[in-house]
Design an enzyme around this catalytic site. Structure first.
Site, PDB file in Angstrom:
ATOM      1  N   LYS A  62     -13.108  -6.334  -1.539  1.00  0.00           N
ATOM      2  CA  LYS A  62     -12.043  -6.215  -0.997  1.00  0.00           C
ATOM      3  C   LYS A  62     -11.493  -8.086  -1.603  1.00  0.00           C
ATOM      4  CE  LYS A  62      -9.542  -4.905   2.589  1.00  0.00           C
ATOM      5  NZ  LYS A  62      -9.380  -3.157   2.964  1.00  0.00           N
TER       6      LYS A  62
ATOM      7  N   ASP B 108      -3.344  -2.623   0.804  1.00  0.00           N
ATOM      8  CA  ASP B 108      -3.458  -2.904   2.327  1.00  0.00           C
ATOM      9  C   ASP B 108      -2.495  -3.912   3.024  1.00  0.00           C
ATOM     10  OD1 ASP B 108      -5.519  -4.841   4.287  1.00  0.00           O
ATOM     11  OD2 ASP B 108      -6.576  -3.443   3.455  1.00  0.00           O
TER      12      ASP B 108
END
Length: 444
Positions: A126, A166
């Site tokens: 991430k 995201d």
């Protein structure tokens, strides 16, 4: 002290001021106790849990860029490459003022299990920055994205680490990042997913997380003797996940009656008008007050309250810890029968336990929102083969993956004597595959 308790204590001591990370690790390890205790001696000897919760690599860097007034701005950039036991790191880039290392670590940790659940060869990662794209010009966003990639490009690649979008990172941002990566490396490869269709993107990627959420929810209801058809649904959020969850819910015969953004929420008893919601959020990038102004049946409420509506199904699709214990009590009092997480860890542990203790079907985000990363992996496959599949081909694969995810976690819960506990089932099913791969590859 048990091995699990030792590791949980160590996480808090070694990672101070990272409450989201502590929460994610505790939630996973608590539900894995039965598996870990059955293999405690070997896992402890191999320090398997310590290696599992410690990222393989954490990147922190500065991102300087020049705004439209000529002023230099500096943001923090992050990439946590968590676990590559089953494939290259895979996970989105979040651009939001709230981003810090603890949040990126919690997301990367969750991503490891989520990616494992898809059955596809992708590891966990991430990234992100505390940069806020809201209110910025296209040129300012481009300046930030190019500077961000000037550092990150050294650590990513089609077979190393494949970032995606995201919160705050949509098609515009991915385009700017991919362009700069290509400029710096001279490589035209599938290093980012969520790309535009004209340069290697996949059909159905934008819809995938929301659609996948509904495919899994429908399967969960079906396996418990219920149907999604005719049910009323509360959805939080008004981004990609929420919009396409609402759209797919309608296609499956349900009636979504809420959505929300950072300032307030909409209750529309006639059902959310998806075309209008897209116009307000995707085209105008406006607030939900504009939806209410254009839709006579809709009522706009300031602040929080989306979980006070009387519904059969709740789908939190906004952000972490948005559904708390009081919200869970309100939903249960109003007769909610199922909750599935469209966002990452949107439900607090207390709220999750309340749902489970009150007979509500509950599926965690690492399973329920895996459709996005699953379709990202399908995009990687298309890039590798230099092919482009049709929307229906991708959608069919997505539905199969989400259906399989539910059955895998359902089977895992039953196998370990926790039938109906889909949180434990998801964690166990995701963990076992990663643990087996880590063990097979030695102490690395």
């Amino acid at each position: 002290m048990s091995y699990v308790d030792e590791v949980l204590q160590s996480v808090i001591e070694k990672n101070p001021a990272q409450p989201e990370f502590h929460q994610a690790v505790k939630e996973v390890l608590e539900s894995l106790r039965v598996v870990i205790e059955a293999n405690e001696e070997q896992y402890r000897k191999d320090a398997l849990l310590e290696r599992l919760i410690t990222p393989e690599r954490q990147l922190l860097f500065r991102v300087p860029w020049v705004d439209d007034k000529g002023q230099v701005q500096v943001n923090n950039g992050y990439r946590v490459q968590y676990n590559s036991a089953i494939g290259p790191y895979k996970g989105g880039i979040r651009l939001h003022p709230s981003v810090n290392l603890g949040i990126i670590k919690f997301l990367g940790f969750e991503q490891t299990f989520k990616n494992s659940l898809t059955g596809l060869p992708i590891g966990g990662g991430k990234g992100g920055s505390d940069f806020d794209p809201k209110g910025k010009s296209d040129r300012e966003v481009m300046a930030f994205c190019q500077s961000f990639i000037n550092e990150l490009y050294k650590y990513i690649g089609a077979d190393t680490d494949v970032p995606a979008g995201d919160i705050g990172t949509g098609a515009r941002e991915i385009g700017f990042m991919y362009g700069q990566y290509k400029r710096l490396t001279g490589l035209y490869e599938g290093v980012f997913t969520g790309k535009g269709l004209s340069y290697g993107g996949s059909l159905a990627r934008k819809e995938a997380t929301g659609y996948g959420l509904l495919y899994l929810t429908a399967e969960m209801l079906k396996c418990n003797g219920q149907s999604i058809e005719g049910k009323t649904v509360a959805v939080s959020g008004a981004g990609n996940v929420a919009i396409y969850a609402i759209q797919k819910a309608q296609q499956l015969g349900a009636k979504p009656v809420t959505c929300s953004d950072s300032t307030g929420w909409i209750y529309d008893p006639e059902g959310i008008d998806v075309a209008l919601l897209k116009e307000v959020k995707e085209v105008k990038r406006a607030r939900l007050t504009e939806y209410a102004a254009a839709r006579p049946s809709a009522v706009y409420h300031e602040g929080k309250g989306v979980w006070t509506a009387k519904v059969d199904i709740a789908l939190p699709c906004a952000t972490q810890n948005e559904l708390l214990l009081e919200d869970a009590k309100a939903l249960v009092a109003n007769g909610v029968m199922a909750v599935a997480e469209g966002a990452n860890m949107p439900t607090s542990m207390e709220a999750t336990e309340y749902f489970q203790n009150n007979g509500v079907l509950f599926c965690p985000g690492k399973a329920a929102n895996a459709g996005g990363v699953a379709t990202s992996a399908l995009e990687m496959s298309q890039n590798s083969e230099r092919l482009s599949w049709t929307f229906d081909e991708v959608d069919a694969k997505l539905k199969t993956i989400m259906t399989n995810i539910f059955h895998n976690l359902d089977d895992a819960a039953k196998k370990y004597g926790m039938e109906g506990n889909y949180v434990a089932g998801a964690n166990i099913a995701g963990f076992l595959k990663v643990a087996e791969a880590m063990t097979a590859q030695g102490i690395v």
